[in-house]
Motif scaffolding. Structure first.
Motif, mmCIF file in Angstrom:
data_model
loop_
_atom_site.group_PDB
_atom_site.id
_atom_site.type_symbol
_atom_site.label_atom_id
_atom_site.label_comp_id
_atom_site.label_asym_id
_atom_site.label_seq_id
_atom_site.Cartn_x
_atom_site.Cartn_y
_atom_site.Cartn_z
ATOM 1 N N UNK A 113 -88.064 -35.916 -55.102
ATOM 2 C CA UNK A 113 -87.639 -36.778 -54.011
ATOM 3 C C UNK A 113 -86.714 -35.983 -53.077
ATOM 4 N N UNK A 114 -86.678 -36.443 -51.828
ATOM 5 C CA UNK A 114 -85.913 -35.724 -50.796
ATOM 6 C C UNK A 114 -85.198 -36.720 -49.897
ATOM 7 N N UNK A 115 -83.970 -36.391 -49.543
ATOM 8 C CA UNK A 115 -83.220 -37.204 -48.601
ATOM 9 C C UNK A 115 -82.273 -36.326 -47.798
ATOM 10 N N UNK A 116 -81.880 -36.783 -46.612
ATOM 11 C CA UNK A 116 -80.985 -35.993 -45.771
ATOM 12 C C UNK A 116 -80.160 -36.891 -44.865
ATOM 13 N N UNK A 117 -79.059 -36.326 -44.364
ATOM 14 C CA UNK A 117 -78.214 -37.011 -43.400
ATOM 15 C C UNK A 117 -77.648 -35.956 -42.463
ATOM 16 N N UNK A 118 -77.402 -36.330 -41.204
ATOM 17 C CA UNK A 118 -76.899 -35.390 -40.207
ATOM 18 C C UNK A 118 -75.489 -35.780 -39.762
ATOM 19 N N UNK A 119 -74.667 -34.740 -39.528
ATOM 20 C CA UNK A 119 -73.303 -34.922 -39.052
ATOM 21 C C UNK A 119 -73.106 -34.021 -37.833
ATOM 22 N N UNK A 120 -72.638 -34.593 -36.745
ATOM 23 C CA UNK A 120 -72.383 -33.836 -35.524
ATOM 24 C C UNK A 120 -70.898 -33.483 -35.446
ATOM 25 N N UNK A 121 -70.628 -32.191 -35.287
ATOM 26 C CA UNK A 121 -69.236 -31.750 -35.150
ATOM 27 C C UNK A 121 -68.954 -31.343 -33.712
#
Length: 300
Positions: A113-121
């Motif tokens: 299984x695969x999951x991701x999240x993005x964070x903008x700096x």
């Protein structure tokens, strides 16, 4: 029966609320931090991934270049000594610079299984004194482009222009006092353009750079002069040129007439030389001794 009923209820709840397994989340998707300060990027995954999933952090800067930040359980070489990991998946920056501006992606993989999240700096840097280019003069009816840029500010600066100290609205058609203005102002890149300059555009222009990180900064004023086409000067120049040509022609004619210039000398034709053998003139050949002697004549 009770267990089957509970499972059915849970499945119905997940379907109704949109909650699914194998989720990856963050507590702050838009991180803003001052230049040279530290900050955290959080990444939390659901228990479906197990106790030891594979976690990677990737970074994409504002120019589109990508690189790994955290891989194989440790920070990559460019981030060693500046980035640490806590909780197995969270990043902690001890110090940030404008080069850290961009999007960070936390990827979690386990059990196929695969999951991701993005964070903008966004690293906050106040604007600097803007760099301005203004033509010193332009002819009426011609285009004039005034440019302004701030290579320091983060987030990227936006721009205002002032004409003789008065703020120019980005859309002059909406302001009664500027309804006759024909300029085009791009607040995002700092360009101020006059497609067809008129005399009323002559003024001193000042650019201002601003962002959310600190106080705005202004350039010094620059003078733009719009001048009418000097038709009288052009006509006078043409007349002077014609008079010069006329005087030159007259001078050559007068010098020829007075004999000051050398006359062309007529070239005389070169004499033709005809070679005739001695036998054809004297009827003889070799002399008595049998030696060859010149017995030919040249007739001119």
């Amino acid at each position: 029966m009770v267990v089957a009923w509970l499972v059915s209820v849970l499945l119905f709840f997940f379907a109704a609320t949109g909650v699914t397994g194998f989720t990856v989340t963050t507590s702050n998707a838009n991180v803003q931090v001052k230049n040279n300060d530290g900050t955290d990027l959080t990444c939390t995954y659901s228990g479906d991934f197990g106790s030891n999933p594979r976690v990677e952090w990737k970074f994409k800067n504002l120019k589109g270049s990508q690189m790994l930040v955290f891989f194989d359980g440790k920070p990559t070489q460019p981030y060693e000594g500046r980035v640490t990991v806590y909780g197995g998946s969270n990043l902690r920056f001890s110090k940030v610079t404008p080069e850290d501006n961009g999007v960070y992606t936390c990827e979690v993989t386990a059990n196929s299984q695969f999951g991701q999240v993005q964070v903008t700096m966004t690293v906050l840097v106040p604007p600097g004194i803007p760099l301005v280019r203004v033509p010193s003069s332009v002819t009426t009816g011609h285009a004039a482009l005034l440019t302004c840029s701030d290579p320091v500010g983060s987030p990227p600066s936006k721009y205002n222009w002032y004409k003789d100290g008065v703020l120019l609205p980005s859309d002059p058609s909406k302001i009664a006092a500027f309804k006759n203005a024909t300029y085009k102002l791009n607040s995002a890149n700092g360009d101020l353009e006059f497609p067809a300059s008129v005399k009323m555009d002559s003024a001193q222009y000042t650019c201002e750079a601003f962002n959310s990180a600190g106080p705005p900064q202004r350039s010094k004023p620059f003078q733009l002069e719009v001048r009418d086409l000097n038709a009288g000067g052009i006509v006078a120049g043409v007349i002077v040129a014609l008079l010069f040509v006329a005087l030159l022609v007259f001078g050559i004619w007068f010098a020829k007439k007075k004999g000051y210039l050398p006359k062309k000398t007529e070239s005389k034709p070169k004499p033709s030389v005809v070679y005739q053998p001695a036998s054809s003139v004297y009827g003889g050949g070799e002399d008595e001794a049998g030696e060859f002697k010149q017995k030919s004549s040249f007739v001119v």
